[in-house]
Design an enzyme around this catalytic site. Structure first.
Site, PDB file in Angstrom:
ATOM      1  N   HIS A 206     -17.656   2.530   7.439  1.00  0.00           N
ATOM      2  CA  HIS A 206     -16.091   2.226   8.166  1.00  0.00           C
ATOM      3  C   HIS A 206     -15.503   4.249   8.825  1.00  0.00           C
ATOM      4  O   HIS A 206     -15.728   4.505   7.850  1.00  0.00           O
ATOM      5  CB  HIS A 206     -15.264   2.462   6.941  1.00  0.00           C
ATOM      6  CG  HIS A 206     -13.644   2.326   6.988  1.00  0.00           C
ATOM      7  ND1 HIS A 206     -13.350   1.536   6.263  1.00  0.00           N
ATOM      8  CD2 HIS A 206     -13.115   2.748   6.918  1.00  0.00           C
ATOM      9  CE1 HIS A 206     -11.930   1.271   6.357  1.00  0.00           C
ATOM     10  NE2 HIS A 206     -12.318   2.948   6.558  1.00  0.00           N
ATOM     11  N   LEU A 207     -15.805   4.267   9.646  1.00  0.00           N
ATOM     12  CA  LEU A 207     -15.275   5.036  10.427  1.00  0.00           C
ATOM     13  C   LEU A 207     -13.466   5.364  10.770  1.00  0.00           C
ATOM     14  O   LEU A 207     -13.192   5.107  12.367  1.00  0.00           O
ATOM     15  CB  LEU A 207     -16.100   4.977  11.700  1.00  0.00           C
ATOM     16  CG  LEU A 207     -17.738   5.292  11.545  1.00  0.00           C
ATOM     17  CD1 LEU A 207     -18.749   5.018  12.549  1.00  0.00           C
ATOM     18  CD2 LEU A 207     -18.131   6.038  10.227  1.00  0.00           C
ATOM     19  N   GLY A 208     -12.621   5.645  10.265  1.00  0.00           N
ATOM     20  CA  GLY A 208     -11.520   6.169  10.110  1.00  0.00           C
ATOM     21  C   GLY A 208     -11.072   7.495  10.196  1.00  0.00           C
ATOM     22  O   GLY A 208     -11.997   8.069  10.715  1.00  0.00           O
TER      23      GLY A 208
ATOM     24  N   GLU B 197      -7.833  -4.844   5.357  1.00  0.00           N
ATOM     25  CA  GLU B 197      -7.694  -4.727   3.680  1.00  0.00           C
ATOM     26  C   GLU B 197      -6.583  -4.792   3.722  1.00  0.00           C
ATOM     27  O   GLU B 197      -6.964  -5.844   1.546  1.00  0.00           O
ATOM     28  CB  GLU B 197      -7.662  -2.797   3.243  1.00  0.00           C
ATOM     29  CG  GLU B 197      -8.598  -1.874   3.629  1.00  0.00           C
ATOM     30  CD  GLU B 197      -9.091  -1.038   4.052  1.00  0.00           C
ATOM     31  OE1 GLU B 197      -8.199  -0.023   5.235  1.00  0.00           O
ATOM     32  OE2 GLU B 197      -9.414   0.024   3.250  1.00  0.00           O
TER      33      GLU B 197
ATOM     34  N   ASN C 106       1.046  -1.454   0.556  1.00  0.00           N
ATOM     35  CA  ASN C 106       0.190  -0.236   0.250  1.00  0.00           C
ATOM     36  C   ASN C 106       0.853   1.021   0.205  1.00  0.00           C
ATOM     37  O   ASN C 106       1.183   1.950   1.247  1.00  0.00           O
ATOM     38  CB  ASN C 106      -1.133  -0.326   1.072  1.00  0.00           C
ATOM     39  CG  ASN C 106      -1.734   1.378   1.345  1.00  0.00           C
ATOM     40  OD1 ASN C 106      -2.125   2.347   0.774  1.00  0.00           O
ATOM     41  ND2 ASN C 106      -2.405   1.202   2.582  1.00  0.00           N
TER      42      ASN C 106
ATOM     43  N   ARG D  98      -2.325  -1.882  -3.682  1.00  0.00           N
ATOM     44  CA  ARG D  98      -3.602  -1.040  -3.760  1.00  0.00           C
ATOM     45  C   ARG D  98      -3.754  -0.526  -4.081  1.00  0.00           C
ATOM     46  O   ARG D  98      -2.301   0.541  -4.681  1.00  0.00           O
ATOM     47  CB  ARG D  98      -3.867  -0.714  -2.054  1.00  0.00           C
ATOM     48  CG  ARG D  98      -5.015   0.256  -1.923  1.00  0.00           C
ATOM     49  CD  ARG D  98      -4.929   0.834  -0.346  1.00  0.00           C
ATOM     50  NE  ARG D  98      -5.672   1.826  -0.254  1.00  0.00           N
ATOM     51  CZ  ARG D  98      -5.965   3.011  -0.087  1.00  0.00           C
ATOM     52  NH1 ARG D  98      -4.726   4.015   0.519  1.00  0.00           N
ATOM     53  NH2 ARG D  98      -7.187   4.164   0.522  1.00  0.00           N
TER      54      ARG D  98
ATOM     55  N   HIS E  91     -12.839   3.465  -0.663  1.00  0.00           N
ATOM     56  CA  HIS E  91     -12.874   2.289   0.578  1.00  0.00           C
ATOM     57  C   HIS E  91     -12.851   1.195   0.430  1.00  0.00           C
ATOM     58  O   HIS E  91     -14.252   0.474   1.401  1.00  0.00           O
ATOM     59  CB  HIS E  91     -13.800   2.092   2.171  1.00  0.00           C
ATOM     60  CG  HIS E  91     -12.882   3.448   2.373  1.00  0.00           C
ATOM     61  ND1 HIS E  91     -13.643   4.442   4.035  1.00  0.00           N
ATOM     62  CD2 HIS E  91     -11.710   3.943   3.380  1.00  0.00           C
ATOM     63  CE1 HIS E  91     -12.389   4.898   4.497  1.00  0.00           C
ATOM     64  NE2 HIS E  91     -11.451   4.989   4.402  1.00  0.00           N
TER      65      HIS E  91
ATOM     66  N   GLY F 299     -11.096   2.439  12.799  1.00  0.00           N
ATOM     67  CA  GLY F 299     -10.701   3.340  13.820  1.00  0.00           C
ATOM     68  C   GLY F 299     -11.388   3.753  15.028  1.00  0.00           C
ATOM     69  O   GLY F 299     -11.411   3.355  16.159  1.00  0.00           O
ATOM     70  N   ILE F 300     -11.835   4.274  14.708  1.00  0.00           N
ATOM     71  CA  ILE F 300     -12.966   5.217  15.682  1.00  0.00           C
ATOM     72  C   ILE F 300     -14.788   3.905  15.267  1.00  0.00           C
ATOM     73  O   ILE F 300     -14.567   3.641  16.914  1.00  0.00           O
ATOM     74  CB  ILE F 300     -13.817   6.166  15.252  1.00  0.00           C
ATOM     75  CG1 ILE F 300     -13.094   7.497  15.051  1.00  0.00           C
ATOM     76  CG2 ILE F 300     -15.073   6.619  16.189  1.00  0.00           C
ATOM     77  CD1 ILE F 300     -13.306   8.503  14.761  1.00  0.00           C
TER      78      ILE F 300
ATOM     79  N   LYS G 202       3.486   0.020   2.900  1.00  0.00           N
ATOM     80  CA  LYS G 202       2.540  -0.408   3.818  1.00  0.00           C
ATOM     81  C   LYS G 202       3.186  -1.367   3.421  1.00  0.00           C
ATOM     82  O   LYS G 202       2.733  -1.981   2.115  1.00  0.00           O
ATOM     83  CB  LYS G 202       1.499  -0.017   4.456  1.00  0.00           C
ATOM     84  CG  LYS G 202       1.049   1.497   5.895  1.00  0.00           C
ATOM     85  CD  LYS G 202      -0.595   1.513   5.735  1.00  0.00           C
ATOM     86  CE  LYS G 202      -0.464   2.617   6.513  1.00  0.00           C
ATOM     87  NZ  LYS G 202      -1.864   2.643   6.962  1.00  0.00           N
TER      88      LYS G 202
ATOM     89  N   ARG H  28     -11.639  15.729   6.456  1.00  0.00           N
ATOM     90  CA  ARG H  28     -12.383  16.216   5.324  1.00  0.00           C
ATOM     91  C   ARG H  28     -13.749  16.600   5.751  1.00  0.00           C
ATOM     92  O   ARG H  28     -14.389  16.122   6.602  1.00  0.00           O
ATOM     93  CB  ARG H  28     -12.552  15.215   4.628  1.00  0.00           C
ATOM     94  CG  ARG H  28     -11.147  15.554   4.374  1.00  0.00           C
ATOM     95  CD  ARG H  28     -10.858  13.494   2.950  1.00  0.00           C
ATOM     96  NE  ARG H  28     -10.211  12.781   3.204  1.00  0.00           N
ATOM     97  CZ  ARG H  28     -10.349  11.402   2.780  1.00  0.00           C
ATOM     98  NH1 ARG H  28     -11.540  10.488   2.870  1.00  0.00           N
ATOM     99  NH2 ARG H  28      -8.684  10.559   3.176  1.00  0.00           N
TER     100      ARG H  28
END
Ligand code: ADP
Length: 399
Positions: free
Chosen positions: A211-213, A384, A7, A94, A183, A331-332, A14, A244
């Site tokens: 999907h809350l990152g 992912e 990625n 990716r 995503h 993450g969240i 990554k 954003r």
């Protein structure tokens, strides 16, 4: 079979190495090289020893650019590491934007490279650096097939009513201005994982996935396919994100561009808006602490964040005609019980009720709906890299 997943981002790379045997895929090493181009870069690396992943080792080094950054990554994997005696059997990359061209993973050849390159104007911050990663890997591992896996591919099932904007047709026909969604790899992984957990065929499932990152998106899944998603032409549309804005009147953006110029407006909307714009930080942990201390801006940021998510849940509930499960991830979504309960607590009218005790448990998959609740509320850790490895493997088998 060993599958390397790459990625490649603007200032970080990554990487994850998977071993596939008997249709099972297991992580055997992973890491990240970050701060490429800065005075000191940092390499994090861990590998599986005696069946367990070691704690991550960390070292500072110099990597002026992405080509230099690949050297210590490959060294770590090769020197007495999992690639000491072989090259990867395949490399999955990716790639953020696959436009309308790619509806699934693609074996990289010169034509595919040219197609990805032609999509660079739609994703100028991502596709060029994704291409650079592919180019470097082709040189370092010339005998390993390279597979491109696209963030947009899962959303290519959106019907025109969901992907078109109501703008002059030439915007779409000539310039590709439509909603693509992002995503996708995460939403696809979560769809399959939810189906597996619920013991259902994905083609019989109706899901809303959150999907809350740092980036955040919601997707409506019907019969295993994405039928609507909150991100649009770019990953800036939809939910309130770390930096954003999410949904915004387009004329407000034009007005800001007249006041501040296009470049500052772009930077403001992408990097100084969202949670950060509302309360100076984009870390939800810090925001919740500030709110608990009585900070009014933090309170508004959390309220607006949850309110926008509730609006999307309501909209997707309506177009799906009810759901089997609501899924939290990122993450969240994975780590914040208070945010999950604030979102759900006002949605009893949709038959969504949370179990406070279950909501505070930890695990790879949590089921957090109240007893007797027909609709499941699941917390699923997304992966992912694993999804890219799976798609790489299936693309390789279909060659
Ligand atoms: P990315 O979109 O960059 O992959 P992640 O999915 O890793 O981001 O999510 C990062 C965000 O998750 C951080 O900005 C942080 O706000 C949030 N986060 C992580 N742990 C927690 C937690 N325990 N409580 C609330 N938020 C958290």
């Amino acid at each position: 079979m060993k599958i390397l997943v790459i990625n490649c981002g603007s200032s970080s790379i990554k990487f994850s190495l998977f071993q596939e045997a008997d249709e099972k895929i297991a992580l055997i090493a992973d890491g990240m090289l970050e701060k490429i181009g800065e005075t000191e870069s940092r390499l994090l690396y861990r590998s599986r020893v005696d069946g367990k992943l070691s704690p991550a080792s960390e070292r500072g080094l110099k990597a002026e650019d992405h080509r230099e950054a690949f050297v210590p990554i490959v060294d770590a994997l090769r020197a007495e590491g999992p690639l000491a005696h072989c090259d990867p059997d395949a490399i999955g990359h990716r790639v953020v934007h696959g436009g309308e061209t790619f509806i699934g993973p693609a074996l990289v050849d010169d034509e595919v490279l040219a197609q990805i390159r032609s999509l660079c104007p739609l994703a100028p911050l991502h596709n060029p650096v994704n291409l650079l990663g592919i180019d470097i890997c082709r040189k370092v591992f010339p005998h390993s097939p390279q597979i491109a896996v696209f963030d947009t591919a899962f959303h290519q099932t959106l019907p025109p009513r969901a992907y078109r904007y109501a703008v002059p047709e030439a915007w779409f026909e000539r310039y590709g201005i439509r909603r693509y969604g992002f995503h996708g790899t995460s939403h696809q992984y979560l769809t399959m994982k939810a189906a597996d957990y619920l013991g259902c065929n994905p083609h019989s499932l109706k899901l809303i996935i959150l999907h809350l990152g740092n980036g955040a998106s919601a997707t409506a899944v019907k019969n295993g396919n994405s039928i609507d998603t909150s991100m649009g032409f770019t990953p800036a549309e939809g939910l309130v994100m770390g930096t954003r804005s999410g949904d915004l009147d387009p004329v407000a953006a034009l007005y800001a561009a007249e006041l501040f110029g296009i470049e500052q407006t772009r930077q403001d909307l992408l990097h100084r808006s969202g949670l950060k714009g509302l309360c100076r930080t984009n870390d939800m942990r810090e925001i919740l602490v500030l709110e608990a201390k009585g900070d009014e801006e933090a309170r508004l940021a959390v309220e607006l964040y949850c309110y926008r998510i509730q609006q999307y849940i309501g909209a997707y509930f309506a177009i799906l005609g009810g759901i089997d499960a609501l899924i939290f991830s990122g993450g969240i979504g994975e780590n914040s019980p208070p945010i999950r309960s604030r979102i759900i607590n006002e949605l009893e009218c949709l038959g969504l009720v949370i179990d406070d005790c279950a909501n505070h448990r930890c695990g790879e998959i949590l089921e957090i709906q109240a007893e007797g609740n027909r609709t499941k509320i699941l917390v699923i850790r997304t992966d992912e890299a694993l999804e890219i490895a799976r798609q790489t493997s299936s693309a390789l088998r279909s060659i």
